[in-house]
Design a protein around this motif. Structure first.
Motif, mmCIF file in Angstrom:
data_model
loop_
_atom_site.group_PDB
_atom_site.id
_atom_site.type_symbol
_atom_site.label_atom_id
_atom_site.label_comp_id
_atom_site.label_asym_id
_atom_site.label_seq_id
_atom_site.Cartn_x
_atom_site.Cartn_y
_atom_site.Cartn_z
ATOM 1 N N CYS A 7 -3.928 -19.124 -18.479
ATOM 2 C CA CYS A 7 -3.221 -17.875 -19.145
ATOM 3 C C CYS A 7 -2.006 -17.688 -19.127
ATOM 4 C CB CYS A 7 -3.884 -16.570 -18.468
ATOM 5 S SG CYS A 7 -3.473 -15.225 -19.063
ATOM 6 N N GLU A 9 1.060 -15.454 -20.364
ATOM 7 C CA GLU A 9 1.421 -14.050 -20.745
ATOM 8 C C GLU A 9 2.810 -13.659 -19.787
ATOM 9 O OE1 GLU A 9 2.078 -10.553 -21.853
ATOM 10 O OE2 GLU A 9 0.323 -11.394 -22.962
ATOM 11 N N ARG A 15 -1.330 -9.962 -17.518
ATOM 12 C CA ARG A 15 -1.638 -11.126 -17.218
ATOM 13 C C ARG A 15 -2.674 -11.026 -15.935
ATOM 14 N NH1 ARG A 15 2.944 -13.346 -16.099
ATOM 15 N NH2 ARG A 15 2.727 -13.430 -13.720
ATOM 16 N N CYS A 19 -6.660 -12.489 -15.893
ATOM 17 C CA CYS A 19 -7.118 -13.427 -15.039
ATOM 18 C C CYS A 19 -8.160 -12.884 -14.412
ATOM 19 C CB CYS A 19 -5.737 -13.868 -14.286
ATOM 20 S SG CYS A 19 -4.679 -14.768 -15.025
ATOM 21 N N VAL A 29 -8.823 -20.022 -13.184
ATOM 22 C CA VAL A 29 -7.900 -19.851 -13.943
ATOM 23 C C VAL A 29 -6.564 -19.910 -13.272
ATOM 24 C CG1 VAL A 29 -6.736 -17.731 -15.113
ATOM 25 C CG2 VAL A 29 -9.239 -17.685 -14.873
ATOM 26 N N GLU A 31 -2.265 -19.468 -14.323
ATOM 27 C CA GLU A 31 -1.251 -18.513 -14.941
ATOM 28 C C GLU A 31 0.122 -18.892 -15.148
ATOM 29 O OE1 GLU A 31 -0.561 -14.620 -12.904
ATOM 30 O OE2 GLU A 31 -2.406 -15.293 -11.699
#
Length: 344
Positions: A7, A9, A15, A19, A29, A31
């Motif tokens: 992810c 962002e 974010r 998540c 996940v 990030e």
């Protein structure tokens, strides 16, 4: 195996919410806060899909996508843009760069999860077709069983799919929880299951080996069970091994299903049960609980670090999923007393 999503962002709170939704849906996940961070992660780890904002510092989503499409081994990576930009020119630019799909902000989390699942399923079907073409036979048992991963995640029994070398290929959410507890069953670095004592580890190996032999012979009979005592003093886990397939497993194919039951396991909290009953996302569940506590929308936005638009959008989804005449029942399930949202 569990799909891993990156992810990307730059808005920290959004974010975090994305998540959380992905983890709750069973995905792994990672990030990143901008395209440059994401590119470094992509070069060091394999991901199944990227969710990416377009407008970010250091490197935009479009720049990241162009880089990804040129990177060896990343050219076919599914890529979904998260964006408030929905103009024709922006969509064309994304398509030209090779984006697979768009999700517009504020994010509809249900649509996001459906989009991700559909994209991953499409990739799996393409890979499955390629495997069948190369091998000259029908879809493998591994593809069929792992494709049922989300269904397996919803049951209360720990499920481990094991290959002919005793290595774990897949484990559902309940199995992950059992491993996290490290109380009765653990997983070695070589992906081999172990009990707390050597004799229990050997007992596990014995029933798995018998099941592997029976699978190779086309015998579907369960190979036996073993009780796995726990150092915590809680009642022992109960493990049963069952052969899978009708003949010798191919490399990387599951040969055995090991099903582990915890006699002391109880369902999750009422809030989660109600969320599943009404099909609420984690964000919608938190909002419902905040409404029950009497918080106003501006207070909810402050508490969760969200914009008023995001809170309002989530509220609309909550009301859409719970018909007006059932909203009081929904709230009463959270707090144990009837109430009406119309009174609040």
């Amino acid at each position: 195996m569990t799909a891993t999503i990156l992810c990307v962002e730059d808005e920290t709170d959004l974010r975090a919410d994305i998540c959380e939704e992905l983890v709750a849906a069973g995905y792994e996940v990672d990030e990143a806060g901008n395209g440059q961070e994401a590119l470094e992660l992509l070069r060091g780890k394999r991901y199944d899909l990227v969710l990416c904002d377009i407008t970010m510092p250091k490197m935009s989503g479009l720049e990241l996508l162009r880089q990804v499409r040129q990177e060896p081994g990343l050219g076919e990576l599914p890529f979904v843009f998260l964006t408030a930009l929905a103009g024709r020119r922006d969509i064309i630019a994304g398509k030209e760069a090779g984006v697979d799909d768009y999700l517009t902000k504020p994010i509809d989390f249900d649509l996001m999860l459906i989009t991700i699942a559909a994209r991953l399923d499409q990739v799996a079907r393409i890979k499955g077709a390629a495997t069948r073409d190369n091998a000259g036979h029908g879809p493998g048992l591994r593809a069929g069983l792992l494709g049922a991963g989300e269904a397996l995640n919803r049951i209360a029994v720990g499920v481990f799919l094991i290959d002919s070398e005793r290595k774990v290929l897949f484990r559902n959410r309940r199995a992950e929880e059992l491993l996290d507890e490290a109380d009765g069953i653990t997983l070695s670095r070589e992906d081999l299951l172990r009990g707390e004592k050597p004799q229990q580890t050997q007992a596990l190996r014995d029933i798995v080996d018998i099941a592997i032999a029976r699978a190779a012979a086309g015998d579907r009979q369960a190979s036996g069970a073993v009780a796995l005592t726990r150092s915590s003093g809680r009642r022992a886990l109960f493990a049963v091994a069952c052969p899978l397939g009708r003949g010798p497993a191919q490399p990387g194919e599951p040969a055995v299903g090991l099903f582990v039951t915890d006699p002391e396991w109880r369902p999750h909290a009422t809030a989660e049960a109600v969320a599943q009953l009404y099909g609420l996302s984690p964000a919608e569940t938190r909002l419902a609980q905040a409404l029950v506590r009497g918080l106003r929308l501006d207070e909810i936005a402050d508490e969760f670090g969200l914009s008023r638009n995001t809170v309002s959008y989530t509220l609309k989804n909550l009301f859409r999923k719970t018909e007006t005449d059932r909203q009081a029942d929904l709230m009463s399930l959270f707090i144990g007393n009837p109430m009406s949202l119309k009174d609040g």
